[in-house]
Write a protein that holds these residues in place. Structure first.
Motif, PDB file in Angstrom:
ATOM      1  N   MET A   1       0.847  -1.196   0.000  1.00 54.91           N
ATOM      2  CA  MET A   1       0.000   0.000   0.000  1.00 54.91           C
ATOM      3  C   MET A   1       0.883   1.247   0.000  1.00 54.91           C
ATOM      4  O   MET A   1       1.875   1.311   0.731  1.00 54.91           O
ATOM      5  N   ALA A   2       0.522   2.202  -0.824  1.00 58.44           N
ATOM      6  CA  ALA A   2       1.316   3.428  -0.888  1.00 58.44           C
ATOM      7  C   ALA A   2       1.241   4.190   0.436  1.00 58.44           C
ATOM      8  O   ALA A   2       0.184   4.293   1.054  1.00 58.44           O
ATOM      9  N   HIS A   3       2.387   4.719   0.841  1.00 61.05           N
ATOM     10  CA  HIS A   3       2.463   5.421   2.121  1.00 61.05           C
ATOM     11  C   HIS A   3       3.638   6.393   2.103  1.00 61.05           C
ATOM     12  O   HIS A   3       4.521   6.304   1.242  1.00 61.05           O
ATOM     13  N   VAL A   4       3.665   7.295   3.047  1.00 61.22           N
ATOM     14  CA  VAL A   4       4.801   8.201   3.187  1.00 61.22           C
ATOM     15  C   VAL A   4       5.949   7.423   3.820  1.00 61.22           C
ATOM     16  O   VAL A   4       5.851   6.947   4.951  1.00 61.22           O
ATOM     17  N   GLU A   5       7.029   7.281   3.085  1.00 60.46           N
ATOM     18  CA  GLU A   5       8.189   6.514   3.532  1.00 60.46           C
ATOM     19  C   GLU A   5       9.200   7.380   4.263  1.00 60.46           C
ATOM     20  O   GLU A   5       9.840   6.950   5.219  1.00 60.46           O
ATOM     21  N   ARG A   6       9.353   8.623   3.809  1.00 65.09           N
ATOM     22  CA  ARG A   6      10.394   9.491   4.354  1.00 65.09           C
ATOM     23  C   ARG A   6      10.003  10.950   4.144  1.00 65.09           C
ATOM     24  O   ARG A   6       9.412  11.293   3.118  1.00 65.09           O
ATOM     25  N   LEU A   7      10.362  11.777   5.130  1.00 65.30           N
ATOM     26  CA  LEU A   7      10.163  13.222   5.035  1.00 65.30           C
ATOM     27  C   LEU A   7      11.502  13.900   5.299  1.00 65.30           C
ATOM     28  O   LEU A   7      12.105  13.696   6.355  1.00 65.30           O
ATOM     29  N   THR A   8      11.969  14.681   4.352  1.00 65.06           N
ATOM     30  CA  THR A   8      13.279  15.314   4.461  1.00 65.06           C
ATOM     31  C   THR A   8      13.166  16.798   4.167  1.00 65.06           C
ATOM     32  O   THR A   8      12.537  17.195   3.184  1.00 65.06           O
TER      33      THR A   8
ATOM     34  N   GLU B   1      -0.610  18.418   9.503  1.00 65.66           N
ATOM     35  CA  GLU B   1       0.611  17.667   9.797  1.00 65.66           C
ATOM     36  C   GLU B   1       0.718  16.480   8.846  1.00 65.66           C
ATOM     37  O   GLU B   1      -0.263  15.786   8.566  1.00 65.66           O
ATOM     38  N   LEU B   2       1.909  16.254   8.349  1.00 65.49           N
ATOM     39  CA  LEU B   2       2.214  15.116   7.485  1.00 65.49           C
ATOM     40  C   LEU B   2       3.173  14.212   8.250  1.00 65.49           C
ATOM     41  O   LEU B   2       4.107  14.710   8.885  1.00 65.49           O
ATOM     42  N   ALA B   3       2.957  12.898   8.201  1.00 64.04           N
ATOM     43  CA  ALA B   3       3.778  11.996   9.008  1.00 64.04           C
ATOM     44  C   ALA B   3       4.218  10.776   8.208  1.00 64.04           C
ATOM     45  O   ALA B   3       3.509  10.304   7.308  1.00 64.04           O
ATOM     46  N   VAL B   4       5.400  10.277   8.559  1.00 64.42           N
ATOM     47  CA  VAL B   4       5.870   9.010   8.004  1.00 64.42           C
ATOM     48  C   VAL B   4       4.860   7.927   8.375  1.00 64.42           C
ATOM     49  O   VAL B   4       4.404   7.844   9.520  1.00 64.42           O
ATOM     50  N   GLY B   5       4.493   7.108   7.405  1.00 67.18           N
ATOM     51  CA  GLY B   5       3.500   6.059   7.631  1.00 67.18           C
ATOM     52  C   GLY B   5       2.107   6.433   7.178  1.00 67.18           C
ATOM     53  O   GLY B   5       1.243   5.546   7.047  1.00 67.18           O
ATOM     54  N   ASP B   6       1.854   7.723   6.935  1.00 67.77           N
ATOM     55  CA  ASP B   6       0.543   8.130   6.435  1.00 67.77           C
ATOM     56  C   ASP B   6       0.230   7.402   5.137  1.00 67.77           C
ATOM     57  O   ASP B   6       1.085   7.276   4.255  1.00 67.77           O
ATOM     58  N   SER B   7      -1.009   6.912   5.016  1.00 68.81           N
ATOM     59  CA  SER B   7      -1.405   6.254   3.779  1.00 68.81           C
ATOM     60  C   SER B   7      -1.559   7.279   2.660  1.00 68.81           C
ATOM     61  O   SER B   7      -1.869   8.447   2.910  1.00 68.81           O
ATOM     62  N   VAL B   8      -1.322   6.828   1.448  1.00 70.18           N
ATOM     63  CA  VAL B   8      -1.382   7.690   0.274  1.00 70.18           C
ATOM     64  C   VAL B   8      -2.384   7.104  -0.705  1.00 70.18           C
ATOM     65  O   VAL B   8      -2.341   5.907  -1.010  1.00 70.18           O
ATOM     66  N   GLU B   9      -3.290   7.947  -1.207  1.00 70.64           N
ATOM     67  CA  GLU B   9      -4.258   7.501  -2.199  1.00 70.64           C
ATOM     68  C   GLU B   9      -4.370   8.517  -3.316  1.00 70.64           C
ATOM     69  O   GLU B   9      -4.291   9.722  -3.092  1.00 70.64           O
ATOM     70  N   VAL B  10      -4.532   8.015  -4.535  1.00 67.21           N
ATOM     71  CA  VAL B  10      -4.731   8.860  -5.700  1.00 67.21           C
ATOM     72  C   VAL B  10      -6.189   9.312  -5.711  1.00 67.21           C
ATOM     73  O   VAL B  10      -7.104   8.503  -5.480  1.00 67.21           O
ATOM     74  N   VAL B  11      -6.409  10.599  -5.955  1.00 66.72           N
ATOM     75  CA  VAL B  11      -7.767  11.147  -5.969  1.00 66.72           C
ATOM     76  C   VAL B  11      -7.962  11.941  -7.260  1.00 66.72           C
ATOM     77  O   VAL B  11      -7.008  12.451  -7.852  1.00 66.72           O
TER      78      VAL B  11
END
Length: 261
Positions: free
Chosen positions: A1-8, A246-256
């Motif tokens: 499942m697509a998710h936020v892997e890293r925030l830099t 807030e954006l966090a590592v692990g957040d699910s990602v969906e195309v809209v």
């Protein structure tokens, strides 16, 4: 499942990045602390990696709580409080001597000194990094990550996933509660051609990159949205309604869909 892997984020433009587990979206639509500070010469031009490969000869760290920048070279190690005007002046003197430029260190908390100030975070998938790194014998995934300097890395998605978000009728995506709308593919400069540790140019990088990028260009991308094949990474926009979230590592990602509000 697509998710936020890293925030830099890159607290000082052109210098080293730092990873966060979560980060807020600024009022200007960029990630908090990203390019919060930048170096400018006496003529008002930015001092960055496009201008000098000396950026590869300095290691930096940043403490967001204290606002302290630490700098280390082969000959010196020190730190500066960048939230204090006197501290920025001291940093400017030190960095100016290092880069051999008469410079100032400026601060922008609302937007940051991103290259495209009307846009927002940069986005790439982990699979894109893995695929492109495999095109070169001496380029690692982490090394490529440091060459490209993306803000948001998406795991669980295919290579070049980010290419689908530009062009006619392109969709958007949501990461957690934050909506990202694609604005433009990121045309690359000289910086990705250099080893991030040594500053040495990878022989034939640009030519090989363009050849392989053309060969692997995804069917889901709108070719008309790309001016050339020396592009990689998406520059996105966060709508005003989602700024402050807030954006966090692990957040699910969906195309809209593009029209979704």
């Amino acid at each position: 499942m697509a998710h936020v892997e890293r925030l830099t984020v890159y607290p000082v433009k052109a210098l080293d990045g730092m990873d966060f587990e979560s980060v807020a979206i600024r009022p200007g639509g960029t990630l908090a602390h990203d390019r919060e500070f930048a170096m400018f010469d006496a003529g008002g031009d930015v001092v960055n990696g496009k201008r000098t490969d000396r950026v590869h000869d300095i290691d930096t760290g940043y403490d967001p709580e204290a606002g302290t920048l630490s700098v280390t070279t082969d000959d010196d190690s020190t730190s500066f409080d960048l939230r204090d005007e006197r501290g920025r002046s001291r940093a400017a003197d030190w960095l100016g001597a290092f880069f051999d430029v008469d410079l100032t260190v400026e601060r922008d908390e609302t937007l940051g000194y991103v290259d495209r100030r009307e846009m927002g975070p940069s986005v790439i998938s982990t699979a894109t990094l893995e695929t492109v790194a495999s095109w070169f014998d001496d380029v690692t995934v982490d090394g490529l990550r440091r060459r490209l300097r993306a803000n948001v890395e998406i795991g669980g998605a295919p290579a070049f996933w980010e290419d689908r978000f530009v062009g006619a009728d392109a969709p958007a995506f949501r990461a957690g509660g934050v909506r990202f709308e694609g604005v433009t593919p990121c045309g690359r400069c000289v910086v990705p051609q250099r080893d991030p540790d040594t500053g040495e140019e990878t022989t034939g990088f640009r030519e090989q990159f363009i050849e392989r990028r053309q060969e692997t260009f995804p069917e889901w991308a709108d070719r008309d949205a790309f001016d050339h094949f020396y592009t990689l990474m998406l520059i996105a926009r966060v709508p005003e309604a989602d700024r402050g979230a807030e954006l966090a590592v692990g957040d699910s990602v969906e195309v809209v869909p593009a029209a979704e509000t």
